[in-house]
Motif scaffolding. Structure first.
Motif, PDB file in Angstrom:
ATOM      1  N   LEU A 235     -15.468  -2.656  -7.896  1.00 24.15           N
ATOM      2  CA  LEU A 235     -14.928  -1.252  -8.822  1.00 24.15           C
ATOM      3  C   LEU A 235     -14.975  -0.402  -7.807  1.00 24.15           C
ATOM      4  CD1 LEU A 235     -17.855  -1.418 -11.657  1.00 24.15           C
ATOM      5  CD2 LEU A 235     -15.523  -1.945 -11.788  1.00 24.15           C
ATOM      6  N   TYR A 236     -15.376  -0.152  -6.833  1.00 22.80           N
ATOM      7  CA  TYR A 236     -15.246   0.811  -5.737  1.00 22.80           C
ATOM      8  C   TYR A 236     -13.898   1.004  -5.314  1.00 22.80           C
ATOM      9  CZ  TYR A 236     -15.196   3.325  -1.217  1.00 22.80           C
ATOM     10  OH  TYR A 236     -14.947   4.124   0.031  1.00 22.80           O
ATOM     11  N   PHE A 237     -13.320  -0.239  -4.961  1.00 26.42           N
ATOM     12  CA  PHE A 237     -11.844  -0.295  -4.449  1.00 26.42           C
ATOM     13  C   PHE A 237     -10.885  -0.216  -5.668  1.00 26.42           C
ATOM     14  CE2 PHE A 237     -14.024  -2.402  -0.941  1.00 26.42           C
ATOM     15  CZ  PHE A 237     -13.389  -1.608   0.050  1.00 26.42           C
ATOM     16  N   ILE A 238     -11.186  -0.370  -6.747  1.00 28.82           N
ATOM     17  CA  ILE A 238     -10.377  -0.325  -8.032  1.00 28.82           C
ATOM     18  C   ILE A 238     -10.394   1.180  -8.122  1.00 28.82           C
ATOM     19  CG2 ILE A 238     -10.238  -0.319 -10.411  1.00 28.82           C
ATOM     20  CD1 ILE A 238     -11.318  -3.215 -10.400  1.00 28.82           C
ATOM     21  N   GLY A 239     -11.409   1.969  -8.103  1.00 34.33           N
ATOM     22  CA  GLY A 239     -11.343   3.337  -8.120  1.00 34.33           C
ATOM     23  C   GLY A 239     -10.618   4.236  -7.215  1.00 34.33           C
ATOM     24  N   ARG A 240     -10.698   3.557  -5.862  1.00 36.16           N
ATOM     25  CA  ARG A 240      -9.793   4.179  -4.769  1.00 36.16           C
ATOM     26  C   ARG A 240      -8.154   3.924  -4.849  1.00 36.16           C
ATOM     27  NH1 ARG A 240     -11.992   5.853   0.076  1.00 36.16           N
ATOM     28  NH2 ARG A 240     -10.042   5.011   1.140  1.00 36.16           N
TER      29      ARG A 240
ATOM     30  N   SER B 102      -7.150   6.277  -7.716  1.00 35.80           N
ATOM     31  CA  SER B 102      -7.226   7.685  -7.289  1.00 35.80           C
ATOM     32  C   SER B 102      -6.097   7.737  -6.208  1.00 35.80           C
ATOM     33  CB  SER B 102      -8.397   8.325  -6.832  1.00 35.80           C
ATOM     34  OG  SER B 102      -9.013   7.417  -5.668  1.00 35.80           O
ATOM     35  N   LYS B 103      -5.509   6.778  -5.984  1.00 35.59           N
ATOM     36  CA  LYS B 103      -4.445   6.941  -4.713  1.00 35.59           C
ATOM     37  C   LYS B 103      -5.153   6.984  -3.417  1.00 35.59           C
ATOM     38  CE  LYS B 103      -0.910   6.462  -7.874  1.00 35.59           C
ATOM     39  NZ  LYS B 103      -1.086   5.351  -8.643  1.00 35.59           N
ATOM     40  N   GLU B 104      -6.153   6.864  -3.209  1.00 26.86           N
ATOM     41  CA  GLU B 104      -6.933   6.973  -1.785  1.00 26.86           C
ATOM     42  C   GLU B 104      -6.813   5.648  -0.986  1.00 26.86           C
ATOM     43  OE1 GLU B 104     -11.010   8.506  -1.981  1.00 26.86           O
ATOM     44  OE2 GLU B 104     -10.593   9.083  -3.882  1.00 26.86           O
ATOM     45  N   ASP B 105      -6.245   4.384  -1.784  1.00 22.91           N
ATOM     46  CA  ASP B 105      -5.986   3.441  -1.127  1.00 22.91           C
ATOM     47  C   ASP B 105      -5.021   2.591  -1.903  1.00 22.91           C
ATOM     48  OD1 ASP B 105      -6.378   1.366   0.964  1.00 22.91           O
ATOM     49  OD2 ASP B 105      -8.506   1.646   0.746  1.00 22.91           O
ATOM     50  N   THR B 106      -4.679   1.498  -1.436  1.00 22.91           N
ATOM     51  CA  THR B 106      -3.860   0.553  -2.063  1.00 22.91           C
ATOM     52  C   THR B 106      -4.576  -0.482  -2.730  1.00 22.91           C
ATOM     53  OG1 THR B 106      -3.440  -0.912  -0.436  1.00 22.91           O
ATOM     54  CG2 THR B 106      -1.848   0.864  -0.574  1.00 22.91           C
ATOM     55  N   LEU B 107      -4.374  -1.307  -3.860  1.00 22.46           N
ATOM     56  CA  LEU B 107      -4.897  -2.219  -4.210  1.00 22.46           C
ATOM     57  C   LEU B 107      -5.118  -3.634  -3.389  1.00 22.46           C
ATOM     58  CD1 LEU B 107      -6.025  -2.826  -6.895  1.00 22.46           C
ATOM     59  CD2 LEU B 107      -4.012  -3.917  -8.015  1.00 22.46           C
ATOM     60  N   GLU B 108      -4.194  -3.449  -2.408  1.00 19.99           N
ATOM     61  CA  GLU B 108      -4.482  -4.579  -1.213  1.00 19.99           C
ATOM     62  C   GLU B 108      -5.749  -4.521  -0.546  1.00 19.99           C
ATOM     63  OE1 GLU B 108      -4.343  -6.592   2.529  1.00 19.99           O
ATOM     64  OE2 GLU B 108      -4.285  -4.403   2.168  1.00 19.99           O
ATOM     65  N   ALA B 109      -6.499  -3.328  -0.680  1.00 17.55           N
ATOM     66  CA  ALA B 109      -7.726  -3.141  -0.172  1.00 17.55           C
ATOM     67  C   ALA B 109      -8.657  -3.970  -0.892  1.00 17.55           C
ATOM     68  CB  ALA B 109      -8.240  -1.493  -0.295  1.00 17.55           C
ATOM     69  N   LEU B 110      -8.256  -4.135  -2.172  1.00 17.55           N
ATOM     70  CA  LEU B 110      -9.317  -4.963  -2.823  1.00 17.55           C
ATOM     71  C   LEU B 110      -8.848  -6.568  -3.001  1.00 17.55           C
ATOM     72  CD1 LEU B 110     -11.444  -5.780  -5.009  1.00 17.55           C
ATOM     73  CD2 LEU B 110      -9.480  -5.125  -6.774  1.00 17.55           C
ATOM     74  N   THR B 111      -7.467  -6.617  -3.054  1.00 17.78           N
ATOM     75  CA  THR B 111      -7.257  -8.166  -3.217  1.00 17.78           C
ATOM     76  C   THR B 111      -7.339  -9.003  -1.877  1.00 17.78           C
ATOM     77  OG1 THR B 111      -4.911  -7.499  -2.609  1.00 17.78           O
ATOM     78  CG2 THR B 111      -5.224  -7.435  -4.920  1.00 17.78           C
ATOM     79  N   SER B 112      -7.200  -8.258  -0.801  1.00 18.71           N
ATOM     80  CA  SER B 112      -7.417  -8.797   0.660  1.00 18.71           C
ATOM     81  C   SER B 112      -9.155  -9.002   0.737  1.00 18.71           C
ATOM     82  CB  SER B 112      -7.328  -7.782   1.682  1.00 18.71           C
ATOM     83  OG  SER B 112      -8.001  -6.770   1.827  1.00 18.71           O
ATOM     84  N   ARG B 113     -10.029  -8.373  -0.175  1.00 16.82           N
ATOM     85  CA  ARG B 113     -11.435  -8.881  -0.135  1.00 16.82           C
ATOM     86  C   ARG B 113     -11.738  -9.784  -1.299  1.00 16.82           C
ATOM     87  NH1 ARG B 113     -10.804  -3.820   1.711  1.00 16.82           N
ATOM     88  NH2 ARG B 113     -11.842  -3.112   3.454  1.00 16.82           N
ATOM     89  N   ALA B 114     -11.202  -9.976  -2.293  1.00 20.78           N
ATOM     90  CA  ALA B 114     -11.172 -10.797  -3.509  1.00 20.78           C
ATOM     91  C   ALA B 114     -11.953 -12.192  -3.374  1.00 20.78           C
ATOM     92  CB  ALA B 114     -10.002 -10.746  -4.438  1.00 20.78           C
TER      93      ALA B 114
END
Length: 106
Positions: A52-57, A60-72
């Motif tokens: 949820l943290y990375f989805i929120g980021r 909010s455009k603070e990060d890309t979705l890749e930040a989550l998908t790389s950790r999924a």
């Protein structure tokens, strides 16, 4: 406890690390039997909160979705490990609380 233990699920020797942490916790901390039995679920909730943290980021455009998908995959592996080892996690912590509290561990 769940926040700290959630990180160990990804390590090579997680039980050794968990037991060391729980030994330290048991010196001062006390949990009821119901709380101990809930620890695996709380560990999984902590792992999911990272998602949820990375989805929120990303929203909010603070990060890309890749930040989550790389950790999924890592998050999925941790949850699977916790689910497969929940009885051992509960048993380890129960023994520490029983040693500390004796008959008062309820």
């Amino acid at each position: 406890i769940a926040v700290c233990l959630s990180k160990y699920a990804a390590e090579k020797e997680p039980f050794q690390l968990m037991d060391s942490f729980l030994d330290g916790f048991a010196e001062m901390g006390v949990l009821s039997r119901a709380e101990v039995e809930g620890i695996p679920d709380m560990i999984n909730l902590r792992i999911m909160s990272n998602v949820l943290y990375f989805i929120g980021r990303a929203i909010s455009k603070e990060d890309t979705l890749e930040a989550l998908t790389s950790r999924a995959d890592m998050y999925c592996e941790r949850i699977e490990w916790v689910n497969a080892n929940s009885a051992k996690i509960i048993d380890s912590l129960s023994k520490k609380m029983e040693a500390k509290l004796g008959a008062d561990f309820k």
